[in-house]
Design a protein around this motif. Structure first.
Motif, short mmCIF file in Angstrom:
data_model
loop_
_atom_site.label_atom_id
_atom_site.label_comp_id
_atom_site.label_asym_id
_atom_site.label_seq_id
_atom_site.Cartn_x
_atom_site.Cartn_y
_atom_site.Cartn_z
N THR A 26 0.79 -1.22 0.00
CA THR A 26 0.00 0.00 0.00
C THR A 26 0.83 1.28 0.00
N PHE A 27 1.97 1.27 0.65
CA PHE A 27 2.76 2.49 0.81
C PHE A 27 4.09 2.37 0.05
N SER A 28 5.15 2.02 0.75
CA SER A 28 6.45 1.96 0.08
C SER A 28 7.35 0.93 0.76
N ARG A 29 8.39 0.53 0.03
CA ARG A 29 9.39 -0.39 0.60
C ARG A 29 10.06 0.24 1.81
N GLU A 30 10.33 1.52 1.71
CA GLU A 30 11.02 2.21 2.82
C GLU A 30 10.16 2.20 4.08
N ARG A 31 8.86 2.48 3.92
CA ARG A 31 7.97 2.46 5.09
C ARG A 31 7.88 1.05 5.66
N ALA A 32 7.78 0.05 4.81
CA ALA A 32 7.73 -1.34 5.27
C ALA A 32 9.03 -1.71 5.99
N ARG A 33 10.16 -1.32 5.42
CA ARG A 33 11.47 -1.62 6.03
C ARG A 33 11.59 -0.96 7.40
N THR A 34 11.22 0.30 7.48
CA THR A 34 11.29 1.02 8.75
C THR A 34 10.37 0.37 9.78
N TYR A 35 9.18 -0.01 9.36
CA TYR A 35 8.20 -0.60 10.27
C TYR A 35 8.68 -1.93 10.84
N ILE A 36 9.21 -2.80 10.01
CA ILE A 36 9.66 -4.11 10.51
C ILE A 36 10.88 -3.96 11.41
N HIS A 37 11.79 -3.07 11.04
CA HIS A 37 12.99 -2.90 11.87
C HIS A 37 12.71 -2.18 13.18
N TYR A 38 11.65 -1.38 13.20
CA TYR A 38 11.27 -0.71 14.44
C TYR A 38 10.99 -1.72 15.55
N ALA A 39 10.61 -2.91 15.18
CA ALA A 39 10.27 -3.95 16.15
C ALA A 39 11.33 -5.04 16.24
N ASP A 40 12.58 -4.72 15.95
CA ASP A 40 13.65 -5.72 16.05
C ASP A 40 13.70 -6.39 17.42
N LEU A 41 13.26 -5.68 18.46
CA LEU A 41 13.24 -6.28 19.81
C LEU A 41 12.31 -7.48 19.88
N ILE A 42 11.23 -7.45 19.09
CA ILE A 42 10.30 -8.58 19.06
C ILE A 42 11.00 -9.79 18.45
N LEU A 43 11.73 -9.56 17.37
CA LEU A 43 12.49 -10.64 16.74
C LEU A 43 13.48 -11.24 17.74
N GLU A 44 14.20 -10.40 18.44
CA GLU A 44 15.17 -10.90 19.43
C GLU A 44 14.50 -11.69 20.54
N ALA A 45 13.32 -11.24 20.96
CA ALA A 45 12.58 -11.96 22.00
C ALA A 45 12.10 -13.32 21.49
N LEU A 46 11.67 -13.37 20.23
CA LEU A 46 11.26 -14.66 19.64
C LEU A 46 12.43 -15.65 19.63
N LYS A 47 13.61 -15.16 19.36
CA LYS A 47 14.79 -16.03 19.32
C LYS A 47 15.08 -16.67 20.67
N LYS A 48 14.64 -16.02 21.75
CA LYS A 48 14.90 -16.53 23.10
C LYS A 48 13.89 -17.58 23.55
N LEU A 49 12.79 -17.70 22.81
CA LEU A 49 11.78 -18.69 23.17
C LEU A 49 12.24 -20.09 22.80
#
Length: 172
Positions: free
Chosen positions: A125-148
């Motif tokens: 709907t928007f742009s690759r840049e907005r999608a990239r920024t949005y997913i990386h904004y939550a990198d902490l969630i990715l790191e938390a998933l890795k600890k499960l």
């Protein structure tokens, strides 16, 4: 899955639309989150599925706790409550940190599915840049998933997240 929770989500999101040039009915988002969790092997009767249907009910349409519990359970309410951003409790950064720090498998899997669905929608709907920024904004969630503990659902969530990040970062 509780038909009551699905019905509550449909009823309360009725008349709401996603943002963008060609807005879709809002209910398409919770449905996408549910489908992503099911594709990761989460059983249809899991509280995670009810939480996915209801994950935006408090924040977006102000559904009270009593209605959510009546349509599902106290456990589902607690997951949804943990997934709800509350400005009075701090910034979005604080919120992402709180979700990541929870270490709660249910919360993290629903949040990961939500984030992936939103990122893909932003890409469309928007742009690759907005999608990239949005997913990386939550990198902490990715790191938390890795600890499960790495069960099948967590492994699939991680694989999808990493693949999407790799795709979005490949054109920098």
């Amino acid at each position: 899955m509780s038909e009551k929770m699905k019905n509550l989500a449909y009823e309360r999101h009725n008349g709401y639309f996603r943002k963008g040039d060609n807005p879709k009915p809002y209910i398409t988002h919770p449905a996408a989150v549910v489908n992503r969790l099911l594709s990761w092997g989460i059983p249809e009767d899991s509280p995670l599925i009810d939480a996915a249907w209801g994950h935006d009910l408090i924040e977006d349409v102000k559904v009270p706790k009593e209605e959510i519990v009546a349509a599902s359970s106290e456990e589902v309410w607690q997951i949804i409550d943990m997934l709800t951003y509350k400005p009075e409790q701090g910034s979005k950064d604080d919120y992402i940190q709180k979700v990541a720090d929870s270490g709660n498998r249910s919360v993290l899997l629903v949040k990961a599915a939500d984030r992936l669905c939103n990122t893909l929608e932003f890409l469309e709907t928007f742009s690759r840049e907005r999608a990239r920024t949005y997913i990386h904004y939550a990198d902490l969630i990715l790191e938390a998933l890795k600890k499960l503990p790495q069960d099948s659902a967590v492994s699939k969530a991680l694989a999808e997240w990493n693949e999407l990040m790799s795709d979005l970062d490949s054109d920098k």
